[in-house]
Design an enzyme around this catalytic site. Sequence first.
Site, mmCIF file in Angstrom:
data_model
loop_
_atom_site.group_PDB
_atom_site.id
_atom_site.type_symbol
_atom_site.label_atom_id
_atom_site.label_comp_id
_atom_site.label_asym_id
_atom_site.label_seq_id
_atom_site.Cartn_x
_atom_site.Cartn_y
_atom_site.Cartn_z
ATOM 1 N N GLU A 274 -18.791 83.812 44.877
ATOM 2 C CA GLU A 274 -18.519 84.418 43.577
ATOM 3 C C GLU A 274 -19.576 84.032 42.548
ATOM 4 O O GLU A 274 -19.325 84.038 41.339
ATOM 5 C CB GLU A 274 -17.115 84.033 43.101
ATOM 6 C CG GLU A 274 -16.032 84.582 44.020
ATOM 7 C CD GLU A 274 -14.742 84.930 43.305
ATOM 8 O OE1 GLU A 274 -14.727 84.991 42.068
ATOM 9 O OE2 GLU A 274 -13.744 85.166 44.004
ATOM 10 N N HIS B 130 -14.840 87.355 40.470
ATOM 11 C CA HIS B 130 -16.168 87.790 40.016
ATOM 12 C C HIS B 130 -16.792 88.700 41.058
ATOM 13 O O HIS B 130 -16.827 88.363 42.241
ATOM 14 C CB HIS B 130 -17.081 86.578 39.788
ATOM 15 C CG HIS B 130 -16.551 85.620 38.771
ATOM 16 N ND1 HIS B 130 -15.481 84.797 39.031
ATOM 17 C CD2 HIS B 130 -16.933 85.389 37.498
ATOM 18 C CE1 HIS B 130 -15.226 84.078 37.947
ATOM 19 N NE2 HIS B 130 -16.085 84.423 37.006
ATOM 20 N N LYS C 275 -8.765 86.321 34.546
ATOM 21 C CA LYS C 275 -10.174 86.566 34.215
ATOM 22 C C LYS C 275 -10.850 87.412 35.285
ATOM 23 O O LYS C 275 -10.718 87.150 36.481
ATOM 24 C CB LYS C 275 -10.927 85.236 34.078
ATOM 25 C CG LYS C 275 -12.414 85.395 33.786
ATOM 26 C CD LYS C 275 -13.142 84.062 33.900
ATOM 27 C CE LYS C 275 -14.649 84.261 33.753
ATOM 28 N NZ LYS C 275 -15.414 83.061 34.170
#
Length: 252
Positions: free
Chosen positions: A87, A144, A171
Amino acid sequence: MQPAIKLRNIELGSGRPKLAVPITGTTINDILAATTPILAAQPDVVEWRIDFFKDVINPEKLKSAGQQLRQALGDIALLTTFRTKGEGGELALSDTEYFKLCETVLDGGFTDALDVERYHDEQAVKQIVAAAHEHQVVVIMSNHDFDKTPAVAEIVKRLTSMVDYGADVAKMAVMPQSVVDVLTLLTATNIARQTLPQPVITMSMGDLGKVSRLAGEVFGSCLSFATVGAASAPGQIALENLRPELEDLKLN
């Protein structure tokens, strides 16, 4: 109405988007030296990227460094993050090693928040979330994608999954290949803000995505990552520039 998440002396999800800056030092001396300009700049949060720290897999050295950093930061909130290689991080670890590191951070008693990557073994993710909450540590769960921007529905699905797994804050960071991709991320952020019971942090990375780092108050991202010194991701803006830009875009 999403709850504001208390993080030391600030609240995520209340008022202006808060500002975080990374520390990416490889040694304890580098880490502590980075705090001098950071203290002068007074961000809301410091993200300690422990995947850069050369002694990260030594539990006692990691705890000692974290405790020294906590003391040096005074009242600034500390988010501790091990970003895995897959990530965008510096070091590849097995799931077992990753969660052992997370446990070491919690046992060290120095962090206010822990980044937990969503896409590991599901039971292990739930266990570390429970452990963090037992230590009164906020969980910022993350994902991510450094290659692309998933569709709106997929971004919202991933953020929703994080909340379902106990995240205090969800997130998502994505890489745009076009302006449409940036709009996709902003649209998904707005939907998540309206539908999820917890605050979200989102960003579109790189130069194309810089606008997403400015527009959190409008679209619903509660934290923006800036720089004082070294960046930890593409597209981060210097704190001294980002702070007045967020103020210019504030909603009355």
